[in-house]
Scaffold this active site. Structure first.
Site, mmCIF file in Angstrom:
data_model
loop_
_atom_site.group_PDB
_atom_site.id
_atom_site.type_symbol
_atom_site.label_atom_id
_atom_site.label_comp_id
_atom_site.label_asym_id
_atom_site.label_seq_id
_atom_site.Cartn_x
_atom_site.Cartn_y
_atom_site.Cartn_z
ATOM 1 N N HIS A 255 32.369 -1.469 -4.044
ATOM 2 C CA HIS A 255 32.535 -0.131 -4.852
ATOM 3 C C HIS A 255 32.202 0.816 -4.944
ATOM 4 C CE1 HIS A 255 36.139 2.052 -6.517
ATOM 5 N NE2 HIS A 255 36.996 1.169 -7.005
ATOM 6 N N TYR A 389 44.810 3.540 -17.685
ATOM 7 C CA TYR A 389 44.350 4.509 -16.500
ATOM 8 C C TYR A 389 44.855 4.236 -15.003
ATOM 9 C CZ TYR A 389 40.282 4.281 -13.577
ATOM 10 O OH TYR A 389 38.606 5.262 -13.021
ATOM 11 N N THR A 402 35.726 9.925 -9.067
ATOM 12 C CA THR A 402 36.525 9.599 -9.608
ATOM 13 C C THR A 402 36.658 10.634 -11.506
ATOM 14 O OG1 THR A 402 36.234 7.873 -10.590
ATOM 15 C CG2 THR A 402 37.000 7.606 -8.265
#
Length: 575
Positions: A255, A389, A402
């Site tokens: 990630h 979230y 993000t």
């Protein structure tokens, strides 16, 4: 402090968030990547594949290599918002030839400008596979290499089979092992081969299955991609391409180098290739649907097909020399990985009662619609509201990643409570939901446009630590757990497939592990007009969460919302 921060950071950084976010949220984390950070994506499960494992692997590998070439030549068309505003493509640079290198205190992302090989893992053995011989090897040539590996009856070397468990465990442990056991000799050469590969391919010895009559098969499919056996994915690589024994595909992605939307884009392109051309069968390698508009990659692909076949290089077994103490470290990592796997539960819920088509008729944003459904489901599941979230991209800005959208708002909570209050009319519930959706949509738009709050607070926290100034407010805000962590997987980023002609060419999306020990990780994808997929994860060690129960609450919430819009309004009583 805010003004000083902006001036100081602007001297050497093109984005005041992204580099700190990458370092402090990802690279300095010492917890295992497997389940906690890495994510997965699945195939177009509603389409049957008649290709074998070797043929499908060859086709997917070839597609990845062609798209790597587009990225390297900066010819991949950027995604445009409303067909006008391009999104920043910076994250695409590290899709291939990239590995996260473990460190004692912090990791680093290592990217190489090129790589002429991939690494394939099968039944505990690692192979170096050359992918260029004057050009990108064609699918049938790669298939010959894959079949060689599948037919190889040799046994793994001592310690080789479960080596990748080191990449699944604690980062500091892996960094120490890497320094002690993989710093010289054949171990270093072989490790370099893996880390410098364009990507890693795993040929699994189990099928990836989807059966509408047996949902547990799809759950197993997701778990297999997310963690496998704990030692058959190289979790440090930018992504591992996974192929089931029945020819279905999937991937496991690290990630830190990019966000899920970037990997989803490339994945959608790979899956589209299988639909618009039957590339793996040598007899029909040049077949292309007549109604597909050929772009650069299609033309290059046709040109490659006209080139005379070559004898592909034979895959080379990687060599290892792992002593007993090294093998003991690996076995300890395997135990840790197994503990993580045992604690994970995952449910992939397929909702086919309705999809985006009905949501549009309800005249609300589909994303807001589903976020409200998740709020209602969570409230019924836990009996309370929780900090929620939702990831929003900020790629309207250079090197943007993000921002956080907070779907749990005053408006959403008022609507949720109204749904189980028999005194409130259907008309009032509709009004409350529409107001909640407007609030949510504005929050999402603000986050995309740089008006969010969470990344700014995060950067202020980093500055406060640097200046050694304690901030009780920042510590409290940033330490609150996200018990409901959600993300929408984008679909239709390429525009290469007409879903009216190919309605089953829809990926089921992907998922990730829970962020909080007593929370849920929920990824969803609006796949076409009539189907939704929810990937729900939780930890079995928590007696407060159950992904299967939560999936039932999502199903009921979606049904209740639909009935609210289609049934005749009742002035008093539940709609």
């Amino acid at each position: 402090m805010r003004t000083i921060t902006r001036r100081w950071k602007s001297w050497w950084s093109s984005n005041y968030v992204s580099d700190w976010w990458e370092e402090y949220v990802y690279l300095r984390g010492r917890s295992p990547l497997m389940i906690n950070s890495n994510f997965y994506g699945v195939d177009t499960i509603m389409m049957d594949t008649d290709k074998g494992q070797a043929a499908r692997a060859a086709s997917a590998i070839n597609s990845c290599l062609h798209y790597r070439r587009l990225v390297e030549r900066q010819e991949l068309q950027p995604i445009l918002i409303q067909g006008l505003v391009p999104l920043c493509s910076w994250q695409y640079e590290r899709i291939f030839n990239t590995t996260r290198i473990p460190g004692i205190e912090t990791d680093k992302i290592q990217h190489w400008s090129d790589s002429n090989h991939i690494v394939v893992y099968h039944k505990g053995r690692y192979y170096k596979v050359i992918i260029y011989k004057g050009r990108i090897l064609k699918p049938n040539e790669i298939q010959e290499q894959i079949e060689y590996i599948l037919n190889d009856a040799s046994e793994p070397l001592p310690g080789e089979e479960k080596l990748a468990a080191l990449t699944a465990g604690e980062r500091t442990t892996w960094a120490n092992a890497r320094r002690v056991y993989f710093n010289t000799g054949v171990n270093k050469i072989s490790l370099d081969t893996i880390e410098k590969a364009a990507f890693v391919v795993t040929l699994d010895d189990v099928p990836y299955e989807y059966d509408s009559a047996d949902p547990t098969k799809l759950d197993k499919y997701g778990k297999t991609l997310l963690h496998g056996k704990g030692y058959d994915r190289w979790f440090d690589k930018s992504f591992t391409l996974c192929i089931g024994s029945n020819g279905r595909l999937g991937f496991n992605a690290e990630h830190s180098w990019a966000d899920a939307a970037v990997m989803s884009h490339i994945w959608e392109l790979v899956l589209c290739d299988d639909t618009i051309r039957n590339r793996a069968d040598a007899a029909v390698l040049c077949h292309v649907w007549e109604d597909v508009i050929m772009d650069n990659i299609d033309k290059r692909y046709e040109n490659d097909m006209k080139i005379k076949d070559v004898t592909p290089p034979t895959p080379m077994r990687l060599k290892w020399d792992m002593k007993s103490d090294c093998q003991s470290v690996i076995e300890t990592a395997v135990v840790s990985a197994n503990n993580l796997i045992a604690d994970l539960d995952l449910k992939i819920y397929v909702h086919d009662a309705y999809g985006k088509g009905f949501m549009k008729k309800a005249k609300v944003s589909p994303d807001a619609y589903l976020q409200m459904a998740l709020q209602l489901a969570y409230y019924r599941d836990s009996g309370k509201f929780s900090l929620t979230y939702e990831a929003s991209m900020t790629r309207l800005f250079r090197e943007g990643r993000t921002e956080t959208v907070r779907p749990c708002t005053i408006e959403s909570s008022e609507w949720v409570k109204s749904m189980d209050d028999p005194k409130i009319s259907t008309e009032e519930r509709i009004r409350l939901m529409q107001a909640a959706c407007v609030t949510h949509q504005k929050g999402y738009q603000d986050a995309m446009c740089g008006k969010g709050i969470d990344r700014h607070l995060f950067c202020l926290y980093v500055v406060s630590k640097y200046l050694e100034v304690d901030s009780p407010f920042l510590q409290k805000v940033l330490s609150e757990p996200w018990r409901l962590s959600t993300s929408q997987t984008p679909h239709g980023q390429t525009g290469r497939i007409d879903l009216k002609k190919h309605p089953k060419c829809i990926s089921a999306g992907g998922g990730f592990g829970p962020v909080a020990d007593d929370g849920y990780g929920v990824s969803y994808i609006i796949a076409g007009e009539d189907v939704l997929f929810f990937h729900i994860s939780n930890k079995r060690s928590s007696n407060q969460t159950d992904c299967h129960r939560f999936a039932d609450h999502i199903r009921d919430a979606l049904a209740d919302i639909k009935s609210m819009f289609v049934e005749p309004p009742k002035q008093n009583g539940k709609a």
